[in-house]
Design a protein around this motif. Structure first.
Motif, PDB file in Angstrom:
ATOM      1  N   TRP A  44      -0.066   4.426   4.210  1.00 12.23           N
ATOM      2  CA  TRP A  44      -1.072   4.014   3.224  1.00 12.23           C
ATOM      3  C   TRP A  44      -0.510   3.951   1.813  1.00 12.23           C
ATOM      4  CZ3 TRP A  44      -6.083   7.283   4.427  1.00 12.23           C
ATOM      5  CH2 TRP A  44      -6.614   6.882   5.657  1.00 12.23           C
ATOM      6  N   SER A  63      -0.993  -8.073   1.303  1.00  9.91           N
ATOM      7  CA  SER A  63      -0.026  -8.290   2.375  1.00  9.91           C
ATOM      8  C   SER A  63       1.307  -8.756   1.799  1.00  9.91           C
ATOM      9  CB  SER A  63      -0.581  -9.322   3.360  1.00  9.91           C
ATOM     10  OG  SER A  63       0.373  -9.683   4.313  1.00  9.91           O
ATOM     11  N   PRO A  71      -3.000  -8.510   9.433  1.00  5.49           N
ATOM     12  CA  PRO A  71      -3.675  -7.597  10.361  1.00  5.49           C
ATOM     13  C   PRO A  71      -3.309  -6.127  10.130  1.00  5.49           C
ATOM     14  CG  PRO A  71      -2.895  -9.523  11.546  1.00  5.49           C
ATOM     15  CD  PRO A  71      -2.329  -9.611  10.153  1.00  5.49           C
ATOM     16  N   VAL A  72      -2.048  -5.866   9.785  1.00  6.24           N
ATOM     17  CA  VAL A  72      -1.629  -4.486   9.497  1.00  6.24           C
ATOM     18  C   VAL A  72      -2.352  -3.985   8.247  1.00  6.24           C
ATOM     19  CG1 VAL A  72       0.322  -3.032   8.789  1.00  6.24           C
ATOM     20  CG2 VAL A  72       0.595  -4.659  10.671  1.00  6.24           C
ATOM     21  N   THR A  74      -5.199  -5.071   7.021  1.00  9.50           N
ATOM     22  CA  THR A  74      -6.624  -4.940   7.327  1.00  9.50           C
ATOM     23  C   THR A  74      -6.907  -3.626   8.059  1.00  9.50           C
ATOM     24  OG1 THR A  74      -6.890  -7.334   7.382  1.00  9.50           O
ATOM     25  CG2 THR A  74      -8.570  -6.035   8.512  1.00  9.50           C
ATOM     26  N   ARG A  75      -6.066  -3.275   9.028  1.00  7.20           N
ATOM     27  CA  ARG A  75      -6.254  -1.997   9.748  1.00  7.20           C
ATOM     28  C   ARG A  75      -6.114  -0.802   8.805  1.00  7.20           C
ATOM     29  NH1 ARG A  75      -3.458  -4.775  13.772  1.00  7.20           N
ATOM     30  NH2 ARG A  75      -1.475  -3.835  13.201  1.00  7.20           N
ATOM     31  N   SER A  76      -5.113  -0.860   7.942  1.00  9.80           N
ATOM     32  CA  SER A  76      -4.925   0.239   6.988  1.00  9.80           C
ATOM     33  C   SER A  76      -6.079   0.327   6.006  1.00  9.80           C
ATOM     34  CB  SER A  76      -3.608   0.070   6.229  1.00  9.80           C
ATOM     35  OG  SER A  76      -2.508   0.212   7.097  1.00  9.80           O
ATOM     36  N   LYS A  78      -9.127  -0.343   6.505  1.00  8.52           N
ATOM     37  CA  LYS A  78     -10.277   0.293   7.164  1.00  8.52           C
ATOM     38  C   LYS A  78     -10.211   1.805   6.946  1.00  8.52           C
ATOM     39  CE  LYS A  78     -13.663   0.710  10.306  1.00  8.52           C
ATOM     40  NZ  LYS A  78     -14.446   1.811   9.799  1.00  8.52           N
ATOM     41  N   GLY A  79      -9.039   2.392   7.188  1.00 10.95           N
ATOM     42  CA  GLY A  79      -8.879   3.824   6.976  1.00 10.95           C
ATOM     43  C   GLY A  79      -9.013   4.211   5.519  1.00 10.95           C
TER      44      GLY A  79
END
Length: 158
Positions: A44, A63, A71-72, A74-76, A78-79
């Motif tokens: 992060w 990005s 996508p990586v 976006t996933r991060s 979220k957290g």
């Protein structure tokens, strides 16, 4: 002891070896972060650093800033959002585009980590690289530039 095939294959498996080194560095960075009281994933922190340096960014810009796929990111994100470290809002110029920025909690985390953990990590990695010949960061930059200029497929002899 089992032979380290990846190391022995040299340039043939350089991508795998760099990935392995990256995973080792990330795991060891996580240990340093935890030792300094930061429980957030090490992955992060480049996103947080980019937002700190550049201000609010779209997912695509973030990005590009850290050099990983959308996508990586976006996933991060979220957290990061679940932890209250970033917030997002629709762009004024294009309501379909989200602008992500540090929240107050995220800014405090960056400032705290910049004061203790980041300098410790920087010094430890620099110490690990100190015995190497040449400037490793410059060499990695040159390799990245060379791969952008002419991808491997263009370099394969015909």
């Amino acid at each position: 002891m089992v032979e380290d095939v990846v190391r022995e294959l040299g340039h043939l498996s350089l991508g795998t070896r760099l990935k392995r080194i990256g995973e080792t560095l990330q795991a060891q960075t996580q240990a340093v972060l935890v030792a300094h009281g930061f429980e957030q994933p090490a992955a992060w922190f480049p996103l947080l650093a980019a937002l700190d340096r550049l201000g609010p960014l779209s997912v695509g810009e973030l990005s590009q800033a850290v050099g990983v796929s959308q996508p990586v990111v976006t996933r991060s994100l979220k957290g990061l959002e679940d932890e209250g470290l970033v917030s997002s809002e629709a762009s004024e110029s294009d309501r379909r585009v989200r602008r992500i920025g540090l929240s107050g909690k995220g800014q405090a985390l960056v400032e705290g980590s910049q004061g203790a953990a980041w300098p410790a990590i920087e010094a430890a990695v620099a110490q690990a690289c100190a015995g190497l010949e040449g400037d490793l960061l410059a060499q990695l930059g040159a390799l990245e530039d060379a791969l952008i200029e002419a991808p491997l497929l263009q370099r394969v002899p015909s």
